[in-house]
Design a protein around this motif. Structure first.
Motif, PDB file in Angstrom:
ATOM      1  N   LEU A   1       4.757  36.658  72.090  1.00  0.00           N
ATOM      2  CA  LEU A   1       6.151  36.579  71.649  1.00  0.00           C
ATOM      3  C   LEU A   1       7.074  37.517  72.422  1.00  0.00           C
ATOM      4  CD1 LEU A   1       5.752  36.449  67.774  1.00  0.00           C
ATOM      5  CD2 LEU A   1       6.195  34.561  69.334  1.00  0.00           C
ATOM      6  N   LYS A   2       6.511  38.463  73.177  1.00  0.00           N
ATOM      7  CA  LYS A   2       7.322  39.476  73.847  1.00  0.00           C
ATOM      8  C   LYS A   2       8.317  38.862  74.818  1.00  0.00           C
ATOM      9  CE  LYS A   2       4.454  43.556  73.594  1.00  0.00           C
ATOM     10  NZ  LYS A   2       3.757  44.594  74.322  1.00  0.00           N
ATOM     11  N   ARG A   3       7.876  37.928  75.648  1.00  0.00           N
ATOM     12  CA  ARG A   3       8.748  37.353  76.671  1.00  0.00           C
ATOM     13  C   ARG A   3       9.909  36.581  76.040  1.00  0.00           C
ATOM     14  NH1 ARG A   3       5.940  34.478  81.386  1.00  0.00           N
ATOM     15  NH2 ARG A   3       5.683  36.651  81.963  1.00  0.00           N
ATOM     16  N   GLY A   4       9.643  35.789  75.028  1.00  0.00           N
ATOM     17  CA  GLY A   4      10.699  35.014  74.374  1.00  0.00           C
ATOM     18  C   GLY A   4      11.714  35.896  73.671  1.00  0.00           C
ATOM     19  N   MET A   5      11.227  36.917  72.994  1.00  0.00           N
ATOM     20  CA  MET A   5      12.135  37.824  72.293  1.00  0.00           C
ATOM     21  C   MET A   5      12.979  38.623  73.280  1.00  0.00           C
ATOM     22  SD  MET A   5       9.755  39.112  69.136  1.00  0.00           S
ATOM     23  CE  MET A   5      10.918  40.331  68.620  1.00  0.00           C
ATOM     24  N   ALA A   6      12.362  39.065  74.378  1.00  0.00           N
ATOM     25  CA  ALA A   6      13.112  39.816  75.379  1.00  0.00           C
ATOM     26  C   ALA A   6      14.163  38.941  76.044  1.00  0.00           C
ATOM     27  CB  ALA A   6      12.157  40.380  76.419  1.00  0.00           C
TER      28      ALA A   6
ATOM     29  N   ILE B   1      28.083  44.474  67.636  1.00  0.00           N
ATOM     30  CA  ILE B   1      27.290  45.476  66.918  1.00  0.00           C
ATOM     31  C   ILE B   1      25.913  44.935  66.569  1.00  0.00           C
ATOM     32  CG2 ILE B   1      27.116  46.766  64.747  1.00  0.00           C
ATOM     33  CD1 ILE B   1      30.185  47.091  64.917  1.00  0.00           C
ATOM     34  N   VAL B   2      25.851  43.700  66.089  1.00  0.00           N
ATOM     35  CA  VAL B   2      24.572  43.107  65.709  1.00  0.00           C
ATOM     36  C   VAL B   2      23.677  42.922  66.929  1.00  0.00           C
ATOM     37  CG1 VAL B   2      23.508  40.986  64.833  1.00  0.00           C
ATOM     38  CG2 VAL B   2      25.410  42.008  63.617  1.00  0.00           C
ATOM     39  N   VAL B   3      24.250  42.474  68.043  1.00  0.00           N
ATOM     40  CA  VAL B   3      23.454  42.249  69.249  1.00  0.00           C
ATOM     41  C   VAL B   3      22.922  43.570  69.806  1.00  0.00           C
ATOM     42  CG1 VAL B   3      23.635  41.550  71.665  1.00  0.00           C
ATOM     43  CG2 VAL B   3      24.474  40.056  69.884  1.00  0.00           C
ATOM     44  N   LEU B   4      23.740  44.600  69.824  1.00  0.00           N
ATOM     45  CA  LEU B   4      23.262  45.889  70.317  1.00  0.00           C
ATOM     46  C   LEU B   4      22.193  46.479  69.399  1.00  0.00           C
ATOM     47  CD1 LEU B   4      26.574  47.407  71.664  1.00  0.00           C
ATOM     48  CD2 LEU B   4      24.727  46.324  72.945  1.00  0.00           C
ATOM     49  N   CYS B   5      22.314  46.275  68.103  1.00  0.00           N
ATOM     50  CA  CYS B   5      21.268  46.718  67.173  1.00  0.00           C
ATOM     51  C   CYS B   5      19.974  45.933  67.392  1.00  0.00           C
ATOM     52  CB  CYS B   5      21.731  46.562  65.734  1.00  0.00           C
ATOM     53  SG  CYS B   5      22.998  47.739  65.265  1.00  0.00           S
ATOM     54  N   LEU B   6      20.091  44.633  67.646  1.00  0.00           N
ATOM     55  CA  LEU B   6      18.920  43.818  67.937  1.00  0.00           C
ATOM     56  C   LEU B   6      18.210  44.325  69.189  1.00  0.00           C
ATOM     57  CD1 LEU B   6      17.116  41.251  67.673  1.00  0.00           C
ATOM     58  CD2 LEU B   6      18.802  40.109  69.102  1.00  0.00           C
ATOM     59  N   GLY B   7      18.968  44.631  70.224  1.00  0.00           N
ATOM     60  CA  GLY B   7      18.375  45.174  71.442  1.00  0.00           C
ATOM     61  C   GLY B   7      17.665  46.490  71.185  1.00  0.00           C
ATOM     62  N   ALA B   8      18.262  47.359  70.397  1.00  0.00           N
ATOM     63  CA  ALA B   8      17.646  48.646  70.081  1.00  0.00           C
ATOM     64  C   ALA B   8      16.361  48.456  69.275  1.00  0.00           C
ATOM     65  CB  ALA B   8      18.626  49.522  69.312  1.00  0.00           C
ATOM     66  N   VAL B   9      16.370  47.549  68.328  1.00  0.00           N
ATOM     67  CA  VAL B   9      15.179  47.294  67.524  1.00  0.00           C
ATOM     68  C   VAL B   9      14.061  46.725  68.392  1.00  0.00           C
ATOM     69  CG1 VAL B   9      14.251  45.797  65.703  1.00  0.00           C
ATOM     70  CG2 VAL B   9      16.388  47.025  65.344  1.00  0.00           C
ATOM     71  N   LEU B  10      14.390  45.832  69.303  1.00  0.00           N
ATOM     72  CA  LEU B  10      13.362  45.271  70.182  1.00  0.00           C
ATOM     73  C   LEU B  10      12.781  46.328  71.112  1.00  0.00           C
ATOM     74  CD1 LEU B  10      14.805  41.782  71.124  1.00  0.00           C
ATOM     75  CD2 LEU B  10      12.858  42.293  69.680  1.00  0.00           C
ATOM     76  N   ILE B  11      13.617  47.222  71.610  1.00  0.00           N
ATOM     77  CA  ILE B  11      13.118  48.269  72.495  1.00  0.00           C
ATOM     78  C   ILE B  11      12.225  49.246  71.724  1.00  0.00           C
ATOM     79  CG2 ILE B  11      13.836  50.292  73.817  1.00  0.00           C
ATOM     80  CD1 ILE B  11      16.250  48.624  74.755  1.00  0.00           C
TER      81      ILE B  11
ATOM     82  N   THR C   1      15.643  36.280  74.774  1.00  0.00           N
ATOM     83  CA  THR C   1      16.697  36.037  73.793  1.00  0.00           C
ATOM     84  C   THR C   1      17.622  37.244  73.673  1.00  0.00           C
ATOM     85  OG1 THR C   1      15.214  34.600  72.558  1.00  0.00           O
ATOM     86  CG2 THR C   1      17.139  35.422  71.390  1.00  0.00           C
ATOM     87  N   ALA C   2      17.050  38.435  73.629  1.00  0.00           N
ATOM     88  CA  ALA C   2      17.855  39.655  73.526  1.00  0.00           C
ATOM     89  C   ALA C   2      18.730  39.836  74.763  1.00  0.00           C
ATOM     90  CB  ALA C   2      16.969  40.867  73.330  1.00  0.00           C
ATOM     91  N   VAL C   3      18.189  39.573  75.948  1.00  0.00           N
ATOM     92  CA  VAL C   3      18.973  39.714  77.177  1.00  0.00           C
ATOM     93  C   VAL C   3      20.131  38.726  77.197  1.00  0.00           C
ATOM     94  CG1 VAL C   3      18.868  39.349  79.673  1.00  0.00           C
ATOM     95  CG2 VAL C   3      17.133  40.716  78.551  1.00  0.00           C
ATOM     96  N   ILE C   4      19.885  37.501  76.798  1.00  0.00           N
ATOM     97  CA  ILE C   4      20.949  36.485  76.773  1.00  0.00           C
ATOM     98  C   ILE C   4      22.041  36.880  75.780  1.00  0.00           C
ATOM     99  CG2 ILE C   4      21.460  34.104  76.111  1.00  0.00           C
ATOM    100  CD1 ILE C   4      18.719  33.361  77.316  1.00  0.00           C
TER     101      ILE C   4
END
Length: 56
Positions: free
Chosen positions: A31-36, A11-21, A38-41
């Motif tokens: 910072l975009k590449r590093g955050m993306a 749940i936390v990871v999917l919320c993180l992905g939604a917030v980043l998108i 991290t979210a993908v991993i």
């Protein structure tokens, strides 16, 4: 593996992905590449853990 902690992680990871998108315009370009990445991993790990818990 503890199912409760697995559900919380997913749940936390999917919320993180939604917030980043949704907030990708507000992030500095350097910072975009590093955050993306991290979210993908983290999202990939979440799906691996889901498959592992279904097979175990």
């Amino acid at each position: 593996m503890d199912n409760e902690s697995l559900v919380i992680f997913v749940i936390v990871v999917l919320c993180l992905g939604a917030v980043l998108i949704m907030g990708k315009e507000k992030v500095p370009p350097r910072l975009k590449r590093g955050m993306a990445l991290t979210a993908v991993i983290l999202i990939a790990l979440a799906f691996i853990f889901i498959i592992y818990s279904l097979l175990a």
